[in-house]
Design a protein around this motif. Structure first.
Motif, PDB file in Angstrom:
ATOM      1  N   HIS A 205       0.866  -1.177   0.000  1.00  0.00           N
ATOM      2  CA  HIS A 205       0.000   0.000   0.000  1.00  0.00           C
ATOM      3  C   HIS A 205       0.905   1.230   0.000  1.00  0.00           C
ATOM      4  CE1 HIS A 205      -3.464  -2.383   2.159  1.00  0.00           C
ATOM      5  NE2 HIS A 205      -3.102  -2.903   0.991  1.00  0.00           N
ATOM      6  N   LEU A 206       0.787   2.052  -1.030  1.00  0.00           N
ATOM      7  CA  LEU A 206       1.592   3.254  -1.129  1.00  0.00           C
ATOM      8  C   LEU A 206       0.725   4.474  -0.861  1.00  0.00           C
ATOM      9  CD1 LEU A 206       4.344   4.511  -1.961  1.00  0.00           C
ATOM     10  CD2 LEU A 206       3.434   4.649  -4.296  1.00  0.00           C
ATOM     11  N   GLY A 207       1.184   5.333   0.025  1.00  0.00           N
ATOM     12  CA  GLY A 207       0.451   6.560   0.344  1.00  0.00           C
ATOM     13  C   GLY A 207       1.335   7.498   1.139  1.00  0.00           C
ATOM     14  N   SER A 208       0.841   8.679   1.395  1.00  0.00           N
ATOM     15  CA  SER A 208       1.606   9.671   2.154  1.00  0.00           C
ATOM     16  C   SER A 208       1.668   9.296   3.627  1.00  0.00           C
ATOM     17  CB  SER A 208       0.979  11.061   2.007  1.00  0.00           C
ATOM     18  OG  SER A 208       1.040  11.504   0.673  1.00  0.00           O
ATOM     19  N   THR A 209       2.802   9.576   4.237  1.00  0.00           N
ATOM     20  CA  THR A 209       2.972   9.314   5.671  1.00  0.00           C
ATOM     21  C   THR A 209       3.613  10.537   6.323  1.00  0.00           C
ATOM     22  OG1 THR A 209       5.156   8.293   5.367  1.00  0.00           O
ATOM     23  CG2 THR A 209       3.231   6.831   5.299  1.00  0.00           C
ATOM     24  N   GLY A 210       3.643  10.506   7.664  1.00  0.00           N
ATOM     25  CA  GLY A 210       4.165  11.647   8.399  1.00  0.00           C
ATOM     26  C   GLY A 210       3.266  12.855   8.252  1.00  0.00           C
ATOM     27  N   CYS A 211       1.949  12.618   8.278  1.00  0.00           N
ATOM     28  CA  CYS A 211       0.973  13.703   8.129  1.00  0.00           C
ATOM     29  C   CYS A 211       0.600  14.206   9.525  1.00  0.00           C
ATOM     30  CB  CYS A 211      -0.258  13.210   7.384  1.00  0.00           C
ATOM     31  SG  CYS A 211       0.124  12.478   5.761  1.00  0.00           S
ATOM     32  N   PRO A 212       0.996  15.418   9.905  1.00  0.00           N
ATOM     33  CA  PRO A 212       0.831  15.870  11.297  1.00  0.00           C
ATOM     34  C   PRO A 212      -0.612  16.203  11.647  1.00  0.00           C
ATOM     35  CG  PRO A 212       1.728  17.616   9.951  1.00  0.00           C
ATOM     36  CD  PRO A 212       1.677  16.408   9.071  1.00  0.00           C
ATOM     37  N   THR A 221      -2.491  19.042   9.719  1.00  0.00           N
ATOM     38  CA  THR A 221      -2.338  20.459  10.044  1.00  0.00           C
ATOM     39  C   THR A 221      -1.284  21.139   9.172  1.00  0.00           C
ATOM     40  OG1 THR A 221      -0.808  19.803  11.801  1.00  0.00           O
ATOM     41  CG2 THR A 221      -3.121  20.161  12.404  1.00  0.00           C
ATOM     42  N   SER A 222      -0.435  20.366   8.515  1.00  0.00           N
ATOM     43  CA  SER A 222       0.540  20.882   7.553  1.00  0.00           C
ATOM     44  C   SER A 222       0.927  19.743   6.614  1.00  0.00           C
ATOM     45  CB  SER A 222       1.774  21.451   8.267  1.00  0.00           C
ATOM     46  OG  SER A 222       2.414  20.464   9.048  1.00  0.00           O
ATOM     47  N   ALA A 223       1.828  19.999   5.700  1.00  0.00           N
ATOM     48  CA  ALA A 223       2.166  19.020   4.674  1.00  0.00           C
ATOM     49  C   ALA A 223       2.736  17.734   5.279  1.00  0.00           C
ATOM     50  CB  ALA A 223       3.159  19.618   3.697  1.00  0.00           C
ATOM     51  N   CYS A 224       2.413  16.608   4.640  1.00  0.00           N
ATOM     52  CA  CYS A 224       2.951  15.318   5.075  1.00  0.00           C
ATOM     53  C   CYS A 224       4.457  15.280   4.808  1.00  0.00           C
ATOM     54  CB  CYS A 224       2.267  14.180   4.334  1.00  0.00           C
ATOM     55  SG  CYS A 224       0.468  14.116   4.567  1.00  0.00           S
ATOM     56  N   THR A 225       5.188  14.653   5.704  1.00  0.00           N
ATOM     57  CA  THR A 225       6.644  14.569   5.551  1.00  0.00           C
ATOM     58  C   THR A 225       7.029  13.773   4.322  1.00  0.00           C
ATOM     59  OG1 THR A 225       6.877  14.662   7.954  1.00  0.00           O
ATOM     60  CG2 THR A 225       8.763  13.871   6.693  1.00  0.00           C
ATOM     61  N   ASN A 226       6.320  12.671   4.073  1.00  0.00           N
ATOM     62  CA  ASN A 226       6.632  11.785   2.950  1.00  0.00           C
ATOM     63  C   ASN A 226       5.450  11.759   1.988  1.00  0.00           C
ATOM     64  OD1 ASN A 226       9.100  10.858   4.363  1.00  0.00           O
ATOM     65  ND2 ASN A 226       7.636   9.811   5.698  1.00  0.00           N
ATOM     66  N   GLY A 227       5.572  12.466   0.865  1.00  0.00           N
ATOM     67  CA  GLY A 227       4.484  12.489  -0.111  1.00  0.00           C
ATOM     68  C   GLY A 227       4.261  11.152  -0.779  1.00  0.00           C
ATOM     69  N   MET A 269       3.313  -1.178   3.935  1.00  0.00           N
ATOM     70  CA  MET A 269       2.204  -0.236   3.821  1.00  0.00           C
ATOM     71  C   MET A 269       2.667   1.203   3.993  1.00  0.00           C
ATOM     72  SD  MET A 269      -1.084  -2.138   5.450  1.00  0.00           S
ATOM     73  CE  MET A 269      -1.527  -3.834   5.010  1.00  0.00           C
ATOM     74  N   SER A 270       3.931   1.464   3.652  1.00  0.00           N
ATOM     75  CA  SER A 270       4.496   2.808   3.572  1.00  0.00           C
ATOM     76  C   SER A 270       4.864   3.437   4.907  1.00  0.00           C
ATOM     77  CB  SER A 270       3.546   3.782   2.838  1.00  0.00           C
ATOM     78  OG  SER A 270       3.306   3.357   1.526  1.00  0.00           O
ATOM     79  N   PHE A 271       4.382   2.904   6.006  1.00  0.00           N
ATOM     80  CA  PHE A 271       4.629   3.555   7.290  1.00  0.00           C
ATOM     81  C   PHE A 271       6.097   3.420   7.699  1.00  0.00           C
ATOM     82  CE2 PHE A 271       0.111   2.299   7.385  1.00  0.00           C
ATOM     83  CZ  PHE A 271      -0.421   3.579   7.403  1.00  0.00           C
ATOM     84  N   PRO A 272       6.640   4.392   8.421  1.00  0.00           N
ATOM     85  CA  PRO A 272       8.045   4.337   8.825  1.00  0.00           C
ATOM     86  C   PRO A 272       8.355   3.129   9.700  1.00  0.00           C
ATOM     87  CG  PRO A 272       7.139   6.550   9.118  1.00  0.00           C
ATOM     88  CD  PRO A 272       5.974   5.647   8.814  1.00  0.00           C
ATOM     89  N   ALA A 273       9.638   2.799   9.726  1.00  0.00           N
ATOM     90  CA  ALA A 273      10.154   1.725  10.582  1.00  0.00           C
ATOM     91  C   ALA A 273       9.569   0.361  10.235  1.00  0.00           C
ATOM     92  CB  ALA A 273       9.915   2.052  12.062  1.00  0.00           C
ATOM     93  N   ASP A 274       9.352   0.114   8.961  1.00  0.00           N
ATOM     94  CA  ASP A 274       8.877  -1.194   8.507  1.00  0.00           C
ATOM     95  C   ASP A 274       9.951  -1.794   7.593  1.00  0.00           C
ATOM     96  OD1 ASP A 274       7.639  -3.430   7.485  1.00  0.00           O
ATOM     97  OD2 ASP A 274       5.740  -2.430   7.058  1.00  0.00           O
ATOM     98  N   PRO A 275      10.731  -2.763   8.072  1.00  0.00           N
ATOM     99  CA  PRO A 275      11.828  -3.312   7.270  1.00  0.00           C
ATOM    100  C   PRO A 275      11.391  -3.881   5.924  1.00  0.00           C
ATOM    101  CG  PRO A 275      12.038  -3.995   9.561  1.00  0.00           C
ATOM    102  CD  PRO A 275      10.691  -3.348   9.441  1.00  0.00           C
ATOM    103  N   GLU A 276      10.134  -4.336   5.821  1.00  0.00           N
ATOM    104  CA  GLU A 276       9.680  -4.896   4.552  1.00  0.00           C
ATOM    105  C   GLU A 276       9.614  -3.846   3.438  1.00  0.00           C
ATOM    106  OE1 GLU A 276       9.886  -7.685   6.981  1.00  0.00           O
ATOM    107  OE2 GLU A 276       8.219  -6.377   7.602  1.00  0.00           O
TER     108      GLU A 276
END
Length: 302
Positions: A205-212, A221-227, A269-276
């Motif tokens: 699953h690919l999507g934006s992450t780090g969305c505050p 509340t502001s731009a996602c860290t990883n588009g 699924m795009s989320f940080p700290a996922d070795p896969e």
């Protein structure tokens, strides 16, 4: 190299057919040019739009994707993979003129899977092993371009930022597709390619992450860290005869599909700290933590 070229006669034929479009999708006033002052019906009128269809295909290891089909030999070590979903959003579609130059925008016209410059390519039919989508499939972009000859294409895999954090419950096609949304704050799944490995799953699953933001049911509340939007450019593409093939096997070529890190989502699924995600993102042309982007391995021209 094959090149799409359209004669004046066929352009006029396309423009007559285009007049049957819905008003929402076709601006007759914008297309029409005033007649020449010296003669009614003079060839001074501006060129009409050229119809174009851009075909896509989904494959797993060179075989057509189908819900519930088992594909042997994916990943490292080789593992049997059963297809359970295959969908992705595309936007900012441009055709490259023969000889180079700036890409020409494709205006996506009225069709069930596309609106406002965004389309959902959907190869699952909600049957058998596929239980998260709909029965309809969509494999072709339909639109218009200025008259000309084209031999390349570029597009973005992803939902534009201004549409990525809308209210899914109130969204219109194609942003109301079941299974393609995480939450308001995180937004949409730009790409969803799922498979089963025995009784377990290996999903991409690919999507934006780090969305505050504190509220997952509200926009960030502001731009996602990883588009995490893929920018794709393909050469040697003739819209009249060629197909863009998305094959997941090269993307998973160095992944051990039988292993999933505990306390992480199945697959990547795009989320940080996922070795896969570490071996997968570079093959999508994206950076992920310490993994540097490489040439994308998902799309080719055939």
């Amino acid at each position: 190299m094959r090149i799409l070229t359209v004669s004046l006669a066929s352009l006029l034929s396309v423009s007559l057919l285009a007049c049957g479009d819905d008003e929402h999708d076709h601006d007759h006033n914008a297309d029409a040019a005033p007649a020449s002052p010296d003669a009614a019906g003079s060839p001074d009128a501006a060129p009409q739009a050229q119809a174009v269809s851009i075909r896509f295909a989904a494959e797993v290891g060179g075989q057509a994707f189908a819900c519930g089909t088992s594909y042997p030999g994916l990943g490292t070590p080789p593992t049997a993979y059963v297809g359970t979903d295959f969908r992705f959003y595309v936007s900012s579609v441009l055709l490259t003129p023969v000889g180079g130059g700036a890409g020409v925008p494709v205006t996506l016209t009225g069709y069930d899977n596309q609106a406002d410059g965004l389309a959902l390519l959907d190869f699952e039919n909600n049957a058998g092993a596929c239980q998260m989508g709909s029965t309809a499939t969509y494999t072709t972009l339909v639109g218009t371009v200025p008259p000309g000859s084209y031999d390349g294409i570029s597009f973005v895999v992803g939902v534009p930022e201004d549409k990525n954090h809308l209210d899914y419950a109130a969204a219109i096609t194609p942003l109301n597709a079941p299974g393609m949304h995480w939450a308001w704050r995180a937004g949409y799944k730009f790409l969803k390619i799922d498979g089963a490995i025995g009784a377990a799953g290996f999903n991409l699953h690919l999507g934006s992450t780090g969305c505050p933001g504190a509220d997952p049911a509200a926009p960030p509340t502001s731009a996602c860290t990883n588009g995490n939007r893929m920018s794709i450019a393909l050469t040697g593409f003739d819209p009249a005869t060629d197909t863009i093939v998305a094959d997941i096997a090269p993307v998973l070529a160095t992944s051990n599909l039988s292993v999933n890190t505990p306390m992480t989502a199945p697959g990547c699924m795009s989320f940080p700290a996922d070795p896969e995600c570490l071996p997968i993102f570079p093959r999508l042309g994206l950076t992920y933590e310490t993994a540097v982007a490489a040439d994308q391995q998902l799309f080719t021209v055939r």
